[in-house]
Design an enzyme around this catalytic site. Structure first.
Site, PDB file in Angstrom:
ATOM      1  N   ASP A   1      49.822  28.341  50.670  1.00 13.21           N
ATOM      2  CA  ASP A   1      50.764  29.187  49.959  1.00 13.21           C
ATOM      3  C   ASP A   1      51.973  29.351  50.881  1.00 13.21           C
ATOM      4  OD1 ASP A   1      51.544  31.578  48.230  1.00 13.21           O
ATOM      5  OD2 ASP A   1      51.196  32.548  50.145  1.00 13.21           O
TER       6      ASP A   1
ATOM      7  N   ASP B   1      55.101  32.054  50.708  1.00  6.08           N
ATOM      8  CA  ASP B   1      55.524  33.386  51.124  1.00  6.08           C
ATOM      9  C   ASP B   1      54.307  34.216  51.543  1.00  6.08           C
ATOM     10  OD1 ASP B   1      58.184  34.881  51.182  1.00  6.08           O
ATOM     11  OD2 ASP B   1      56.824  36.387  50.374  1.00  6.08           O
TER      12      ASP B   1
END
Ligand code: PLP
Ligand code: CA
Length: 304
Positions: free
Chosen positions: A27, A29
């Site tokens: 992922d 952020d």
């Protein structure tokens, strides 16, 4: 068995895990960066994994930029080896879905940022042009006759008129209803938050009485995009690393991947432990297999 998962790992355990896996899904952020700032050590970790011949891909629900912008951002932040084909954003995967899965014929009405529209156009998908008429209202505006899909993403220029038009298009049962992601909100620095596109989708779901098809995490589609672009991806060889239980860990569970929560983002270990001790077995899909404070904890594993 009730207490499976949520294993906080360090040192030699991380080394063993990194050696066992050959495909890493990160992922962005909350794991790799916070907004415009690298999470300390993330670039070193990613560079080291790539140099050791591991497959690394990035799966982000952020639909606001085309993939080229992510390549530039990675380079700017010191990730030296990240290339376009390693980036799977919800905007790119939405374009693939419209082009290759539903093979949309006609135009797409987009609620979203310019970057989302650019990604669709690059895939050859025509989008409805938004007229910049300040006097336009739902009473006097034109509706485009051949809209075959409404796609909702993060839109920092959302207007009531856009919601109203989308609601009109969705009256047609043949018009598809898609959402880039269903994220409820996003953290900003200083304790503020932004409403996510899930909140916009919710507004349209209420207005239309329909449910959107979600492209981004936790839906499996992004993993299907990865599998179709990299040959021989074996879920058992993958590790999904994320910071949000309801998107990243559920995505990993949905796709049969081992999951790791990093504590540099949205979710706390206590929330994971709560899901783990829940009597409701569906809650166990939110529980990470492993937990680390930060992906910088991988660094000692690369030292000889
Ligand atoms: N969408 C928007 C608009 C965002 O700002 C963010 C995070 O900053 C995300 C989605 C979530 O991105 P990721 O999936 O990389 O955590
Ligand atoms: Ca995240």
């Amino acid at each position: 068995f009730a207490f499976k998962g949520c294993q906080k790992i360090r040192g030699a355990q991380i080394r063993v895990l990194l050696e066992a896996k050959d495909f890493f899904l990160f992922d962005c952020d909350g794991v790799i960066w916070h907004g415009e700032n690298e999470i300390t050590g993330a670039a070193k970790v990613v560079n080291a994994l790539i140099r050791r011949g591991k497959n690394v891909v990035f799966v982000t629900n952020n639909s606001t930029r085309p993939r080229e912008n992510y390549v530039n951002k990675f380079t700017r932040l010191g990730f030296t080896d990240v290339m376009l084909d390693q980036i799977f954003s919800s905007s790119y995967c939405s374009a693939l879905y419209l082009r290759d899965v539903v093979k949309v014929r006609g135009q797409v009405f987009v609620i979203g940022c310019e970057g989302l529209r650019r990604e669709l156009l690059e895939a050859g998908i025509p989008c409805v042009e938004e007229a910049d008429d300040p006097d336009a209202t739902i009473y006097n505006c034109d509706l485009t006759p051949d809209v075959k899909a409404v796609l909702v993403g993060h839109d920092d220029k959302l207007t009531f008129l856009k919601l109203a038009k989308a609601t009109c298009y969705l009256r047609d049962p043949e018009c598809l209803f898609l959402a880039t992601d269903n994220d409820p909100w996003h953290p900003l620095s200083g304790g503020r938050i932004l409403p996510g596109s899930g909140s916009l989708t919710a507004a349209l779901e209420v207005a239309s009485g329909r449910k959107a098809t979600v492209i981004g995490k936790p839906s499996r589609f992004m993993f299907e995009c990865i599998s179709s672009q990299f040959s021989g991806v074996d879920p058992a060889q993958c590790l999904m690393v994320g910071d949000r239980l309801e998107t990243d860990m559920l995505f990993g569970s949905n796709c049969g991947l081992d999951t790791m929560l990093t504590l540099t983002g949205v979710s706390q270990i206590e929330e994971a432990q709560e899901y783990r001790s829940s009597d409701l077995s569906t809650n166990h899909s939110y529980v990470p297999d492993y937990v680390v404070d930060t992906i910088a904890d991988f660094l000692p594993a690369f030292e000889e």
